[in-house]
Write a protein that holds these residues in place. Structure first.
Motif, short mmCIF file in Angstrom:
data_model
loop_
_atom_site.label_atom_id
_atom_site.label_comp_id
_atom_site.label_asym_id
_atom_site.label_seq_id
_atom_site.Cartn_x
_atom_site.Cartn_y
_atom_site.Cartn_z
N PHE A 178 0.90 -1.37 -0.27
CA PHE A 178 -0.22 -0.39 -0.05
C PHE A 178 0.77 1.58 0.07
N GLN A 179 2.51 1.22 0.20
CA GLN A 179 3.16 2.53 0.29
C GLN A 179 2.58 3.05 -1.11
N ASN A 180 2.01 3.27 -2.26
CA ASN A 180 1.38 4.36 -3.46
C ASN A 180 0.23 3.99 -3.55
N SER A 181 -0.43 3.36 -2.33
CA SER A 181 -2.46 4.00 -3.11
C SER A 181 -2.43 4.44 -1.64
N HIS A 182 -3.57 5.19 -2.20
CA HIS A 182 -4.20 6.47 -2.22
C HIS A 182 -4.71 5.93 -0.98
N LEU A 183 -5.06 4.48 -0.25
CA LEU A 183 -5.66 3.37 0.67
C LEU A 183 -4.92 4.35 1.67
N SER A 184 -5.70 4.09 2.84
CA SER A 184 -4.87 3.95 4.61
C SER A 184 -4.64 2.13 4.77
#
Length: 355
Positions: free
Chosen positions: A296-302
């Motif tokens: 998830f490091q480049n995701s808009h999600l948390s």
């Protein structure tokens, strides 16, 4: 009180303890959590006398879907009913939500949805048409088949809607997989917004159908990559109500750091009780934590770790160093599912669970 005393760590700890105790009391009294006790009726239908294999348990009530071994994966089946006042007052939102919540149940099992069927009762043809239109719209957005169902329109009927869904999972996420030592993550989309003054957080506005499908398929990707072993979607009852149900199947507990729960600006209680249109609790083996964070490091999600699965059977909360026991899974069964239902319950215990 002098300035030095006001800044004292001891005083701050007392204030934080008071805030935490008040928060726990408010959460325990939520009607959304109390409503989950109705699930106890389904728990009475479980086969408590015969030892069951894990695959047999997958097919029983307890997880977000029933899962049946099929080929090299699992066929999934779930169903959701909409509250009658919701159907009557906002048929557009009810139609959309009936599909979205079912898709989230499939996602929580590590699956991808395939088709829905519906049944509705109404006294108004125009409102019924709105229901169907927005169920079909949601199916188009999520890329699933809008199959048949049952329609009944007659004067005097109270509006009601139920929608069932099928899907398929290659690698199953199940709350039966919970074990002490696993890390608990929360996956959510903080790019969304509140729905008026309601404890509802929406996140589909402004996204294309392709983006929405990709987002709801992420739990399946996590399952197939071996990054998560269990999940439950954050629905009515909020984060804590969802966590209680997640833990009940195995009787595990959890230590939760409230400060690790990322949330929108504003009241923490509102976020903890919120129905999230996209939100999941995920159990991750300790040796997969780094890989999960990297995913998830480049995701808009948390997606962040918020706690640890324990063997205590209790949900313990930490808030700036203040600590409190929020729930005892064994002493206060909510749904009656899992180890409590499979153990020998006294008649009084069962009546209390159902109540």
């Amino acid at each position: 009180m002098n300035a030095f005393l006001a800044k004292s760590p001891v005083v701050n700890h007392v204030e934080h303890q008071h805030e935490l105790d008040s928060l726990c009391a408010s959460l325990r009294e939520l009607p959304e959590i109390a409503a989950k006790r109705a699930i106890s009726l389904a728990a009475t239908q479980r086969d408590e006398l015969t030892p069951l294999s894990l695959e047999q348990k997958y097919a029983l009530p307890g997880d977000d879907c029933a899962a049946f071994k099929s080929g090299d994966g699992y066929q999934l089946l779930a169903m959701e009913g909409m509250l009658p006042p919701f159907v009557a007052q906002d048929p557009k939102a009810a139609g959309w939500s009936s599909v979205m919540v079912n898709v989230s149940d499939i996602a929580a099992m590590g699956g991808r949805p395939s088709a829905i069927v519906n049944a509705y009762w109404h006294h108004d043809s125009e409102a019924s048409a709105i229901l169907l239109k927005h169920m079909k719209r949601a199916c188009d957005v999520f890329g699933i088949h809008f199959a048949g169902g049952h329609s009944s329109i007659q004067s005097g009927y109270t509006p009601a809607l139920a929608v069932a869904i099928t899907g398929y999972a290659k690698n199953l996420l199940s709350c039966y997989h919970l074990k002490p030592g696993q890390r608990l993550f929360m996956l959510t989309d903080l790019t969304g917004s509140w729905h008026g003054n309601l404890p509802y957080w929406g996140c589909v506005q402004g996204k294309t159908p392709e983006q929405i499908r990709e987002q709801w398929n992420i739990p399946a990707q996590l399952a197939e990559a071996g990054l998560a072993v269990a999940a439950k979607d954050i629905s009515n009852g909020g984060i804590m109500g969802t966590l209680i149900m997640m833990l009940e199947l195995t009787g595990c507990g959890a230590d939760i750091d409230l400060n690790a729960i990322r949330h929108p600006q504003g009241d923490l209680l509102r976020w903890l009780r919120a129905f999230q249109s996209f939100g999941f609790l995920l159990a991750v083996d300790s040796d997969r934590v780094s890989a999960m964070l990297k995913f998830f490091q480049n995701s808009h999600l948390s997606c962040s770790p918020i706690g640890t699965i324990t063997s205590s059977g209790k949900i313990n909360l930490d808030y700036f160093g203040a600590k409190a026991e929020f729930w005892d899974i064994h002493a206060q069964p909510l749904t009656g599912m899992g180890v409590k239902a499979e153990a020998e319950m006294s008649e009084g215990e069962m009546k209390n669970a159902i109540r």
